[in-house]
Write an enzyme that holds these catalytic residues in place. Sequence first.
Site, PDB file in Angstrom:
ATOM      1  CE1 TYR A  67      -3.069  -3.194   1.126  1.00 13.85           C
ATOM      2  CE2 TYR A  67      -4.115  -1.581  -0.314  1.00 13.85           C
ATOM      3  CZ  TYR A  67      -4.068  -2.843   0.237  1.00 13.85           C
ATOM      4  OH  TYR A  67      -5.032  -3.764  -0.085  1.00 13.85           O
ATOM      5  CB  ILE A 106      -8.786   2.382  -2.367  1.00 10.60           C
ATOM      6  CG1 ILE A 106      -7.581   1.822  -3.135  1.00 10.60           C
ATOM      7  CG2 ILE A 106      -9.718   1.251  -1.919  1.00 10.60           C
ATOM      8  CD1 ILE A 106      -6.721   0.864  -2.306  1.00 10.60           C
ATOM      9  CG  HIS A 122     -14.063  -2.150  -2.150  1.00  4.78           C
ATOM     10  ND1 HIS A 122     -13.897  -2.588  -3.441  1.00  4.78           N
ATOM     11  CD2 HIS A 122     -15.100  -2.858  -1.643  1.00  4.78           C
ATOM     12  CE1 HIS A 122     -14.791  -3.532  -3.698  1.00  4.78           C
ATOM     13  NE2 HIS A 122     -15.541  -3.709  -2.625  1.00  4.78           N
ATOM     14  CB  CYS A 130      -5.937   3.515  15.340  1.00  4.20           C
ATOM     15  SG  CYS A 130      -5.246   2.815  16.848  1.00  4.20           S
ATOM     16  CB  CYS A 149      -3.081   5.750  16.768  1.00  3.12           C
ATOM     17  SG  CYS A 149      -4.720   6.521  16.800  1.00  3.12           S
ATOM     18  N   GLY A 189     -16.531   0.638 -15.694  1.00  3.63           N
ATOM     19  CA  GLY A 189     -15.132   0.273 -15.472  1.00  3.63           C
ATOM     20  C   GLY A 189     -14.908  -0.807 -14.445  1.00  3.63           C
ATOM     21  CB  THR A 190     -16.518  -2.754 -12.205  1.00  2.57           C
ATOM     22  OG1 THR A 190     -16.282  -3.861 -11.314  1.00  2.57           O
ATOM     23  CG2 THR A 190     -17.986  -2.682 -12.550  1.00  2.57           C
ATOM     24  CB  SER A 191     -13.852  -7.311 -14.270  1.00  4.70           C
ATOM     25  OG  SER A 191     -13.625  -7.548 -12.876  1.00  4.70           O
ATOM     26  CG  LEU A 217     -11.559  -1.453 -22.924  1.00  8.19           C
ATOM     27  CD1 LEU A 217     -11.566  -0.114 -23.664  1.00  8.19           C
ATOM     28  CD2 LEU A 217     -10.155  -1.761 -22.413  1.00  8.19           C
TER      29      LEU A 217
HETATM   30  C1  BV8 Z   1     -17.525  -9.559   1.498  1.00  7.24           C
HETATM   31  C2  BV8 Z   1      -9.622  -2.802  -1.735  1.00  7.24           C
HETATM   32  C3  BV8 Z   1     -19.212 -10.287   3.063  1.00  7.24           C
HETATM   33  C4  BV8 Z   1      -8.255  -3.364  -1.607  1.00  7.24           C
HETATM   34  C5  BV8 Z   1     -10.933  -4.561  -2.823  1.00  7.24           C
HETATM   35  C6  BV8 Z   1     -14.139 -16.461   0.208  1.00  7.24           C
HETATM   36  C7  BV8 Z   1     -13.856 -15.901   1.452  1.00  7.24           C
HETATM   37  C8  BV8 Z   1     -14.251 -14.606   1.776  1.00  7.24           C
HETATM   38  C9  BV8 Z   1     -14.930 -13.851   0.838  1.00  7.24           C
HETATM   39  C10 BV8 Z   1     -15.161 -14.402  -0.406  1.00  7.24           C
HETATM   40  C11 BV8 Z   1     -14.804 -15.694  -0.730  1.00  7.24           C
HETATM   41  N1  BV8 Z   1     -15.201 -15.945  -1.995  1.00  7.24           N
HETATM   42  C12 BV8 Z   1     -15.800 -14.841  -2.501  1.00  7.24           C
HETATM   43  C13 BV8 Z   1     -15.797 -13.915  -1.544  1.00  7.24           C
HETATM   44  C14 BV8 Z   1     -16.328 -12.583  -1.635  1.00  7.24           C
HETATM   45  C15 BV8 Z   1     -15.159 -11.665  -2.008  1.00  7.24           C
HETATM   46  C16 BV8 Z   1     -14.971 -11.747  -3.500  1.00  7.24           C
HETATM   47  O1  BV8 Z   1     -15.797 -11.264  -4.237  1.00  7.24           O
HETATM   48  N2  BV8 Z   1     -13.863 -12.383  -3.940  1.00  7.24           N
HETATM   49  C17 BV8 Z   1     -13.621 -12.481  -5.380  1.00  7.24           C
HETATM   50  C18 BV8 Z   1     -12.119 -12.473  -5.637  1.00  7.24           C
HETATM   51  C19 BV8 Z   1     -14.265 -13.771  -5.873  1.00  7.24           C
HETATM   52  N3  BV8 Z   1     -15.562 -10.356  -1.580  1.00  7.24           N
HETATM   53  C20 BV8 Z   1     -15.225  -9.916  -0.369  1.00  7.24           C
HETATM   54  O2  BV8 Z   1     -14.502 -10.489   0.394  1.00  7.24           O
HETATM   55  C21 BV8 Z   1     -15.872  -8.595   0.016  1.00  7.24           C
HETATM   56  N4  BV8 Z   1     -16.489  -8.723   1.302  1.00  7.24           N
HETATM   57  O3  BV8 Z   1     -17.961 -10.309   0.651  1.00  7.24           O
HETATM   58  O4  BV8 Z   1     -18.045  -9.486   2.802  1.00  7.24           O
HETATM   59  C22 BV8 Z   1     -20.432  -9.537   2.678  1.00  7.24           C
HETATM   60  C23 BV8 Z   1     -21.475 -10.171   2.050  1.00  7.24           C
HETATM   61  C24 BV8 Z   1     -22.606  -9.480   1.692  1.00  7.24           C
HETATM   62  C25 BV8 Z   1     -22.709  -8.149   1.955  1.00  7.24           C
HETATM   63  C26 BV8 Z   1     -21.660  -7.524   2.569  1.00  7.24           C
HETATM   64  C27 BV8 Z   1     -20.507  -8.190   2.922  1.00  7.24           C
HETATM   65  C28 BV8 Z   1     -14.842  -7.502   0.106  1.00  7.24           C
HETATM   66  C29 BV8 Z   1     -14.246  -7.262  -1.271  1.00  7.24           C
HETATM   67  C30 BV8 Z   1     -13.383  -5.999  -1.244  1.00  7.24           C
HETATM   68  C31 BV8 Z   1     -11.954  -6.336  -1.551  1.00  7.24           C
HETATM   69  N5  BV8 Z   1     -11.176  -5.117  -1.690  1.00  7.24           N
HETATM   70  N6  BV8 Z   1     -10.255  -3.397  -2.906  1.00  7.24           N
HETATM   71  C32 BV8 Z   1      -7.330  -2.813  -2.677  1.00  7.24           C
HETATM   72  O5  BV8 Z   1      -7.774  -2.133  -3.621  1.00  7.24           O
HETATM   73  O6  BV8 Z   1      -6.131  -3.082  -2.520  1.00  7.24           O
HETATM   74  S1  BV8 Z   1     -11.565  -5.276  -4.232  1.00  7.24           S
HETATM   75  C33 BV8 Z   1     -10.739  -4.779  -5.626  1.00  7.24           C
HETATM   76  O7  BV8 Z   1     -11.449  -5.389  -6.733  1.00  7.24           O
HETATM   77  C34 BV8 Z   1     -10.803  -3.319  -5.928  1.00  7.24           C
HETATM   78  O8  BV8 Z   1     -11.651  -2.589  -5.064  1.00  7.24           O
HETATM   79  C35 BV8 Z   1     -11.406  -3.316  -7.312  1.00  7.24           C
HETATM   80  O9  BV8 Z   1     -12.029  -2.125  -7.604  1.00  7.24           O
HETATM   81  C36 BV8 Z   1     -12.343  -4.417  -7.158  1.00  7.24           C
HETATM   82  C37 BV8 Z   1     -13.081  -4.913  -8.301  1.00  7.24           C
HETATM   83  O10 BV8 Z   1     -12.230  -4.948  -9.408  1.00  7.24           O
HETATM   84  P1  BV8 Z   1     -12.570  -3.956 -10.626  1.00  7.24           P
HETATM   85  O11 BV8 Z   1     -12.674  -2.583 -10.104  1.00  7.24           O
HETATM   86  O12 BV8 Z   1     -13.735  -4.503 -11.355  1.00  7.24           O
HETATM   87  O13 BV8 Z   1     -11.238  -4.037 -11.452  1.00  7.24           O
HETATM   88  P2  BV8 Z   1     -10.879  -5.150 -12.557  1.00  7.24           P
HETATM   89  O14 BV8 Z   1      -9.432  -4.973 -12.883  1.00  7.24           O
HETATM   90  O15 BV8 Z   1     -11.377  -6.481 -12.106  1.00  7.24           O
HETATM   91  O16 BV8 Z   1     -11.753  -4.741 -13.830  1.00  7.24           O
HETATM   92  C38 BV8 Z   1     -11.487  -3.508 -14.482  1.00  7.24           C
HETATM   93  C39 BV8 Z   1     -12.501  -3.382 -15.605  1.00  7.24           C
HETATM   94  O17 BV8 Z   1     -12.284  -2.120 -16.251  1.00  7.24           O
HETATM   95  C40 BV8 Z   1     -12.362  -4.450 -16.675  1.00  7.24           C
HETATM   96  O18 BV8 Z   1     -13.648  -4.959 -16.987  1.00  7.24           O
HETATM   97  C41 BV8 Z   1     -11.756  -3.711 -17.872  1.00  7.24           C
HETATM   98  O19 BV8 Z   1     -12.237  -4.219 -19.101  1.00  7.24           O
HETATM   99  C42 BV8 Z   1     -12.265  -2.313 -17.635  1.00  7.24           C
HETATM  100  N7  BV8 Z   1     -11.409  -1.265 -18.225  1.00  7.24           N
HETATM  101  C43 BV8 Z   1     -10.049  -1.272 -18.359  1.00  7.24           C
HETATM  102  N8  BV8 Z   1      -9.649  -0.123 -18.935  1.00  7.24           N
HETATM  103  C44 BV8 Z   1     -10.761   0.617 -19.151  1.00  7.24           C
HETATM  104  C45 BV8 Z   1     -11.884  -0.097 -18.690  1.00  7.24           C
HETATM  105  N9  BV8 Z   1     -13.140   0.371 -18.790  1.00  7.24           N
HETATM  106  C46 BV8 Z   1     -13.298   1.593 -19.340  1.00  7.24           C
HETATM  107  N10 BV8 Z   1     -12.273   2.345 -19.795  1.00  7.24           N
HETATM  108  C47 BV8 Z   1     -10.997   1.906 -19.717  1.00  7.24           C
HETATM  109  N11 BV8 Z   1      -9.991   2.667 -20.185  1.00  7.24           N
END
Ligand code: BV8
Length: 247
Positions: A67, A106, A122, A130, A149, A189-191, A217
């Site tokens: 980070y 973020i 997020h 803290c 802190c 902009g999210t996958s 995209l």
């Molecule tokens: C939760 C902060 C319960 C950190 C992030 C097993 C155990 C525990 C949990 C899970 C599990 N299995 C599944 C889960 C749920 C898990 C999850 O989804 N895992 C995934 C990997 C399967 N989720 C969680 O744990 C979440 N918490 O579920 O709690 C709960 C339940 C119900 C209700 C409430 C709570 C917490 C998830 C948060 C994680 N933290 N970020 C950091 O950033 O370091 S997530 C991280 O992924 C980022 O925030 C990011 O934004 C996010 C999503 O990714 P995208 O933004 O979509 O980015 P990506 O690269 O994937 O896609 C980019 C897109 O842009 C593409 O489509 C591309 O084509 C497009 N693009 C590219 N260029 C352009 C463009 N579009 C337009 N123009 C361009 N030029």
Amino acid sequence: MRGRVIIGRMTIARNADIVILTGAGISKESGLSTFRDADGIWSTVRIEDVATPEAFARDPDRVHDFYNERRAGLQDPKIKPNAAHEALARLEAEWGGDVLLVTQNIDNLHARAGSRNLVHMHGEMLKGRCESCGFVCDWVETMDRQSQCPHCEVDGHMRVHVVWFGEMPFEMDRIYEALNKCGLFISIGTSGNVYPASGFVSQVRMHGTGRTVELNLEPSEGIVLFDEARHGPATRIVPDFVNELIG
Ligand code: BV8
């Protein structure tokens, strides 16, 4: 129809509430990496090593380093809001209904573009929290295991104020309430890989009456769930879409 705007197959009331979800793709053209593109962040490090509470407990230095590098990168003067961020700020200022912007990102580019009705579900890279007293503060410098802190003055309990995998995102009740009553949901902009954000379009379809649009995209994982979709770079398709909405 003066009180309505027609976009593709959709008719939207000009005073409808709008919910927007953004992901890393909206910041790509500002110079920030996405996560799952070929050159994305998860192609260089594993989620399990840097973005879970278990990783932080196991190797805090590695997580702080991950980070610290991104925090410093975001503060590079070259990193600025782009035309897509600015178009969303204009939509909030000029649209007749409420516009709630929910970002998975973020970075601070939406706020710097002027968006105010903004939820960082997020968390935020330029904030620290803290783990001893819960205090949340701005944090722009390097953070490490000795960081103190500013509130309780305990050393070594600071973490970056972001939501890791397995943690509860912020303001979920407020987000679901807005999704259930909006007239238009726009996903930008999210996958569509990360839950619960990836489930927002289904929330609107099952519990709301809003129309749903994807601006990305390329087609996302959830493309079949959207009423309309526009594909291309955000700096072109987002301003174009906003201009269609508000002229
Ligand atoms: C939760 C902060 C319960 C950190 C992030 C097993 C155990 C525990 C949990 C899970 C599990 N299995 C599944 C889960 C749920 C898990 C999850 O989804 N895992 C995934 C990997 C399967 N989720 C969680 O744990 C979440 N918490 O579920 O709690 C709960 C339940 C119900 C209700 C409430 C709570 C917490 C998830 C948060 C994680 N933290 N970020 C950091 O950033 O370091 S997530 C991280 O992924 C980022 O925030 C990011 O934004 C996010 C999503 O990714 P995208 O933004 O979509 O980015 P990506 O690269 O994937 O896609 C980019 C897109 O842009 C593409 O489509 C591309 O084509 C497009 N693009 C590219 N260029 C352009 C463009 N579009 C337009 N123009 C361009 N030029």
